[in-house]
Design a protein around this motif. Sequence first.
Motif, PDB file in Angstrom:
ATOM      1  N   TYR A  82       6.531 -20.223   2.442  1.00  0.00           N
ATOM      2  CA  TYR A  82       7.002 -18.878   2.103  1.00  0.00           C
ATOM      3  C   TYR A  82       6.222 -17.893   2.948  1.00  0.00           C
ATOM      4  O   TYR A  82       5.187 -18.227   3.526  1.00  0.00           O
ATOM      5  CB  TYR A  82       6.762 -18.572   0.623  1.00  0.00           C
ATOM      6  N   GLU A  83       6.744 -16.682   3.010  1.00  0.00           N
ATOM      7  CA  GLU A  83       6.031 -15.605   3.670  1.00  0.00           C
ATOM      8  C   GLU A  83       6.121 -14.372   2.788  1.00  0.00           C
ATOM      9  O   GLU A  83       7.100 -14.216   2.050  1.00  0.00           O
ATOM     10  CB  GLU A  83       6.712 -15.287   5.013  1.00  0.00           C
ATOM     11  N   TRP A  84       5.126 -13.514   2.873  1.00  0.00           N
ATOM     12  CA  TRP A  84       5.276 -12.222   2.209  1.00  0.00           C
ATOM     13  C   TRP A  84       6.082 -11.363   3.137  1.00  0.00           C
ATOM     14  O   TRP A  84       5.780 -11.257   4.315  1.00  0.00           O
ATOM     15  CB  TRP A  84       3.897 -11.610   1.915  1.00  0.00           C
ATOM     16  N   ASP A  85       7.099 -10.743   2.579  1.00  0.00           N
ATOM     17  CA  ASP A  85       7.986  -9.962   3.430  1.00  0.00           C
ATOM     18  C   ASP A  85       7.346  -8.605   3.692  1.00  0.00           C
ATOM     19  O   ASP A  85       7.560  -7.635   2.959  1.00  0.00           O
ATOM     20  CB  ASP A  85       9.345  -9.816   2.741  1.00  0.00           C
ATOM     21  N   TYR A  86       6.578  -8.540   4.728  1.00  0.00           N
ATOM     22  CA  TYR A  86       5.769  -7.365   5.012  1.00  0.00           C
ATOM     23  C   TYR A  86       6.644  -6.135   5.243  1.00  0.00           C
ATOM     24  O   TYR A  86       6.375  -5.047   4.721  1.00  0.00           O
ATOM     25  CB  TYR A  86       4.889  -7.650   6.230  1.00  0.00           C
ATOM     26  N   GLY A  87       7.708  -6.336   5.977  1.00  0.00           N
ATOM     27  CA  GLY A  87       8.599  -5.218   6.289  1.00  0.00           C
ATOM     28  C   GLY A  87       9.142  -4.584   5.011  1.00  0.00           C
ATOM     29  O   GLY A  87       9.162  -3.363   4.852  1.00  0.00           O
ATOM     30  N   LYS A  88       9.549  -5.463   4.119  1.00  0.00           N
ATOM     31  CA  LYS A  88      10.133  -4.978   2.871  1.00  0.00           C
ATOM     32  C   LYS A  88       9.071  -4.249   2.044  1.00  0.00           C
ATOM     33  O   LYS A  88       9.339  -3.186   1.455  1.00  0.00           O
ATOM     34  CB  LYS A  88      10.655  -6.188   2.106  1.00  0.00           C
ATOM     35  N   GLN A  89       7.872  -4.817   2.052  1.00  0.00           N
ATOM     36  CA  GLN A  89       6.785  -4.176   1.313  1.00  0.00           C
ATOM     37  C   GLN A  89       6.548  -2.763   1.842  1.00  0.00           C
ATOM     38  O   GLN A  89       6.401  -1.808   1.084  1.00  0.00           O
ATOM     39  CB  GLN A  89       5.491  -4.997   1.455  1.00  0.00           C
ATOM     40  N   LEU A  90       6.564  -2.651   3.178  1.00  0.00           N
ATOM     41  CA  LEU A  90       6.298  -1.365   3.809  1.00  0.00           C
ATOM     42  C   LEU A  90       7.402  -0.364   3.474  1.00  0.00           C
ATOM     43  O   LEU A  90       7.142   0.801   3.145  1.00  0.00           O
ATOM     44  CB  LEU A  90       6.204  -1.572   5.329  1.00  0.00           C
ATOM     45  N   LEU A  91       8.632  -0.866   3.530  1.00  0.00           N
ATOM     46  CA  LEU A  91       9.784  -0.025   3.236  1.00  0.00           C
ATOM     47  C   LEU A  91       9.670   0.537   1.822  1.00  0.00           C
ATOM     48  O   LEU A  91       9.847   1.738   1.594  1.00  0.00           O
ATOM     49  CB  LEU A  91      11.049  -0.871   3.366  1.00  0.00           C
ATOM     50  N   TYR A  92       9.340  -0.328   0.881  1.00  0.00           N
ATOM     51  CA  TYR A  92       9.218   0.116  -0.514  1.00  0.00           C
ATOM     52  C   TYR A  92       8.128   1.182  -0.641  1.00  0.00           C
ATOM     53  O   TYR A  92       8.283   2.157  -1.355  1.00  0.00           O
ATOM     54  CB  TYR A  92       8.917  -1.083  -1.437  1.00  0.00           C
ATOM     55  N   THR A  93       7.013   0.966   0.038  1.00  0.00           N
ATOM     56  CA  THR A  93       5.932   1.960  -0.056  1.00  0.00           C
ATOM     57  C   THR A  93       6.395   3.300   0.482  1.00  0.00           C
ATOM     58  O   THR A  93       6.043   4.348  -0.064  1.00  0.00           O
ATOM     59  CB  THR A  93       4.701   1.557   0.783  1.00  0.00           C
ATOM     60  N   GLN A  94       7.175   3.273   1.578  1.00  0.00           N
ATOM     61  CA  GLN A  94       7.677   4.523   2.144  1.00  0.00           C
ATOM     62  C   GLN A  94       8.565   5.251   1.145  1.00  0.00           C
ATOM     63  O   GLN A  94       8.401   6.436   0.867  1.00  0.00           O
ATOM     64  CB  GLN A  94       8.474   4.224   3.434  1.00  0.00           C
ATOM     65  N   ILE A  95       9.513   4.469   0.589  1.00  0.00           N
ATOM     66  CA  ILE A  95      10.471   5.072  -0.338  1.00  0.00           C
ATOM     67  C   ILE A  95       9.759   5.601  -1.587  1.00  0.00           C
ATOM     68  O   ILE A  95      10.077   6.667  -2.110  1.00  0.00           O
ATOM     69  CB  ILE A  95      11.546   4.046  -0.730  1.00  0.00           C
ATOM     70  N   LEU A  96       8.759   4.855  -2.016  1.00  0.00           N
ATOM     71  CA  LEU A  96       8.094   5.209  -3.273  1.00  0.00           C
ATOM     72  C   LEU A  96       6.899   6.143  -3.064  1.00  0.00           C
ATOM     73  O   LEU A  96       6.067   6.296  -3.958  1.00  0.00           O
ATOM     74  CB  LEU A  96       7.636   3.950  -3.997  1.00  0.00           C
ATOM     75  N   ARG A  97       6.853   6.726  -1.866  1.00  0.00           N
ATOM     76  CA  ARG A  97       5.669   7.519  -1.542  1.00  0.00           C
ATOM     77  C   ARG A  97       5.352   8.567  -2.625  1.00  0.00           C
ATOM     78  O   ARG A  97       4.240   8.725  -3.077  1.00  0.00           O
ATOM     79  CB  ARG A  97       5.856   8.217  -0.193  1.00  0.00           C
ATOM     80  N   GLU A  98       6.439   9.220  -3.040  1.00  0.00           N
ATOM     81  CA  GLU A  98       6.248  10.283  -4.008  1.00  0.00           C
ATOM     82  C   GLU A  98       5.649   9.749  -5.311  1.00  0.00           C
ATOM     83  O   GLU A  98       4.711  10.290  -5.856  1.00  0.00           O
ATOM     84  CB  GLU A  98       7.580  10.940  -4.312  1.00  0.00           C
ATOM     85  N   LYS A  99       6.226   8.565  -5.714  1.00  0.00           N
ATOM     86  CA  LYS A  99       5.787   7.963  -6.977  1.00  0.00           C
ATOM     87  C   LYS A  99       4.319   7.559  -6.869  1.00  0.00           C
ATOM     88  O   LYS A  99       3.523   7.783  -7.788  1.00  0.00           O
ATOM     89  CB  LYS A  99       6.659   6.730  -7.254  1.00  0.00           C
ATOM     90  N   ILE A 100       3.980   7.054  -5.723  1.00  0.00           N
ATOM     91  CA  ILE A 100       2.595   6.648  -5.513  1.00  0.00           C
ATOM     92  C   ILE A 100       1.684   7.879  -5.534  1.00  0.00           C
ATOM     93  O   ILE A 100       0.599   7.879  -6.116  1.00  0.00           O
ATOM     94  CB  ILE A 100       2.441   5.876  -4.187  1.00  0.00           C
ATOM     95  N   GLY A 101       2.206   8.960  -4.958  1.00  0.00           N
ATOM     96  CA  GLY A 101       1.446  10.199  -4.966  1.00  0.00           C
ATOM     97  C   GLY A 101       1.116  10.631  -6.396  1.00  0.00           C
ATOM     98  O   GLY A 101      -0.017  11.022  -6.694  1.00  0.00           O
ATOM     99  N   GLN A 102       2.118  10.454  -7.257  1.00  0.00           N
ATOM    100  CA  GLN A 102       1.873  10.843  -8.648  1.00  0.00           C
ATOM    101  C   GLN A 102       0.773  10.002  -9.274  1.00  0.00           C
ATOM    102  O   GLN A 102      -0.054  10.489 -10.025  1.00  0.00           O
ATOM    103  CB  GLN A 102       3.151  10.688  -9.463  1.00  0.00           C
ATOM    104  N   VAL A 103       0.793   8.713  -8.958  1.00  0.00           N
ATOM    105  CA  VAL A 103      -0.190   7.816  -9.579  1.00  0.00           C
ATOM    106  C   VAL A 103      -1.603   8.238  -9.229  1.00  0.00           C
ATOM    107  O   VAL A 103      -2.491   8.221 -10.078  1.00  0.00           O
ATOM    108  CB  VAL A 103       0.064   6.352  -9.141  1.00  0.00           C
ATOM    109  N   VAL A 104      -1.794   8.644  -7.972  1.00  0.00           N
ATOM    110  CA  VAL A 104      -3.163   8.952  -7.562  1.00  0.00           C
ATOM    111  C   VAL A 104      -3.450  10.466  -7.613  1.00  0.00           C
ATOM    112  O   VAL A 104      -4.515  10.909  -7.222  1.00  0.00           O
ATOM    113  CB  VAL A 104      -3.447   8.417  -6.134  1.00  0.00           C
TER     114      VAL A 104
END
Lengths: 392, 430
Positions: A82-104
């Motif tokens: 298996y591989e960790w899908d790095y691209g997908k992980q990165l994409l999610y972080t981009q999309i969720l940037r705002e949500k992540i901003g709220q967390v921190v």
Amino acid sequence: MTDDDFADVAATKDQLAEFGYLSDDRLATTVFLQSRLGKPLLLEGPAGVGKTQLATTLAQATGRRLLRLQCYEGQDESKALYEWDYGKQLLYTQILREKIGQVVEDAVDLNEAVERIAKQDSVFFSERFLAPRPLLEAITSEQPVVLLIDEVDRADEALEAVLLELLSEWQISIPEIGTVTAKVLPYVVLTSNNTRDLSAALKRRCLHMFLDYPTAERELAIVRSKDTGLPEALAVRLVEIVRGLRELELRKAPSISETIDWARTLAVLGVSELDGEVLGQTLNVVVKYERDLRRATEALPRLVDPNATVPDSVGGHGHGHGHGHSHDDGDVDGRAKRAAKDEPGRHDENYYGAPRRRAGGPHLGQRREGPAVVRARRPQAAGVTTAPRGGR
Amino acid sequence: MQVDELLKPFPIKEFHPFPRALMGPGAHEMIGPEALKLGFKKTLVMTSGLRGSDIVHKIVESMKYHGLDVVVYDKVESNPKDYNVMDAVGLYNENACDSFVSIGGGSSHDACKGARVSVAHDGRNVNEFEGFNMSENPKNPPHIAVSTTAGTGSETSWAYVITDTTTDPDNPHKYVAFDDASVTTLAIDDPVLYYSCPIDYTAQCGFDVLAHASEPYVSRLNFQPSLGNALHAIKLTNENLRAAVWNGEDLAGREGMMYAQYIAAQAFNSGGLGIIHSISHAVSAFYDTHHGLNNAVALPRVWAFNMPVAYKRFADIARAMDIDTHGMNDVQAAEAALAAAIRLLRDVGITEKFTDVTADSYSKNRLGQGPTKFYENSKVITGDDADVDRITKHVLGDACTPGNAKECTFETVRPVVDHCMNGDLDDLLG
């Protein structure tokens, strides 16, 4: 595992035959056992005897999906498991940037922010971001599958070690997630061309079978089953000739699939008789190396007709290339040739400086005229005078 | 009786006083300059059990120092096999070499000589050259042979011995090719290289010398020019073998054996051999045992077999072995020679019959890396009837057999072979 894939050995044989794979009893028994015992099947043997084909047919015959892992040197486990899908992980972080901003947002310092993000790790290292490769896919598949691990001898030993867990426990450990256990046991077929020895541990976990070239009858049946279009009588001869070629010491002996290719080729050419010429012209279908081609071309007339003489036109093989081989050698049985070497007195004829006996005249007379020493087969020797002395 | 028959063995003899040789302590250091002198540019070095010893390394380095390109083939097996030779030929051609150097004992030299002949015939299989002068192309690449044992004489002789494993793999055949195209260009016999030769090898090689010297002395082909060499080699062996075996760094002992091997080979080059060698070849073919060991085991039996036709000659051998033959007739003197040979054999600790030969009989002291694959696969010597028959047949077909002092037939040779296998040496002593 579904017990009803095969009813018994005979049924196994029939079911495989239905999809064009003609197995013998031994192979059918092994396949049947595999389905009942749930053990992987390790097939060893020369290239082109139908190892990979068996896996394909097994999938067809049992209606399973075929998953294939083609092994190669330097393959690492991320390509197999298996591989960790790095691209997908990165994409999610981009999309969720705002949500992540709220967390921190209300974190007092950088440390605390990192802590909070770390707590969310499991979101990003979950099955959602896991890209399964054939082995993991085989384990997690809801549908029954046939897993073909092709040419496992080409893989590094590290990968072989990874396989051990899979093949004995039917599970794969993924550190971030835990252990994944098979839902439905796959049929696993491993093939090896013997380029290196496999570990005993691997062999122990498998049903082991050595697949060699088939008997003439079975090979003929295989050719027949492929509807090559070659008339029956010619197919019989062709199979014999291919078997003869395999006896030669070729770098790569012709495989069954190459026999079939050859049969198709000859059928396309509309050949009605297998003569040395047409075989010589199409030899490159079954023989893949320059040196092999030369050997095979030399042997071909003898294979076509044991009493034939070599036409020089065949394959452009002339005798002028100077390596001075003898064409007779291939015909002589090694044991007979060897036995002749125990013959007493066989060296007397040209023993040391002995005058060579000549056909048609007593050498005694020559000797009286003066010694006519002619070296056997070699008029001029290095360093020693052996030129005829005296009367000749 | 036909006159033709009377003329056997042949009226015309052939003397082989070649090749040029460099002898004495330090001679091996001359290899670089000599190679340059002979026009070497890129050399295939062939060697065998010396893998892991520094002899090969030193010689190769010294050749490189003189600006030569060197390719090494170090997989020659004991009792060199046809595939060793052909592998070397392949390597030679791949690297476009122009010359050969062999370092070691008979195996390295013989494989190298076979490879030269094959190279000179566009890579024809070496097995095709069995017999007498079967090669047709005398344009051989030059070859320097450096000896690290004293027994083979192969650096000097016009013969090489190869095991044919391919004609019938179940029934290997060890044959001799006598071919003056195979004679080396230069022989180097340096006693210093012989210092590190193991005890058991030294002893067995010493008996190789004794066989090389005594067989031509009594053979049906013997003639005057080779007799002096033969006797002197026997004398040197008798004087030096014990010292060489038990005190390996004794220069006089090592040097004596080096000279003995050289002149013994000169003797058999011209005077032919006999069935000590035929038996030895047969046993090596089937069991891959060491040639010198085989010769040592066969020698007393074959001497006893041949004595009745050459008591006088064996009396000469007795004198060469330092036996005071005053007051003895030829028969007694010959018997004393046999006793002296058996004593020498026991003094240097050689196994006395073939059925006692085990892997430990000689492989333990091998300088390089252990027994070869072929040897490991060979079977225990049974010495049963079938075995004796098989070996006797091989003996009768051997190129050395026609030269033997006494006429050989299956019936006469079989008991000799049987005795080599199972007999007790004490039976031979009167």
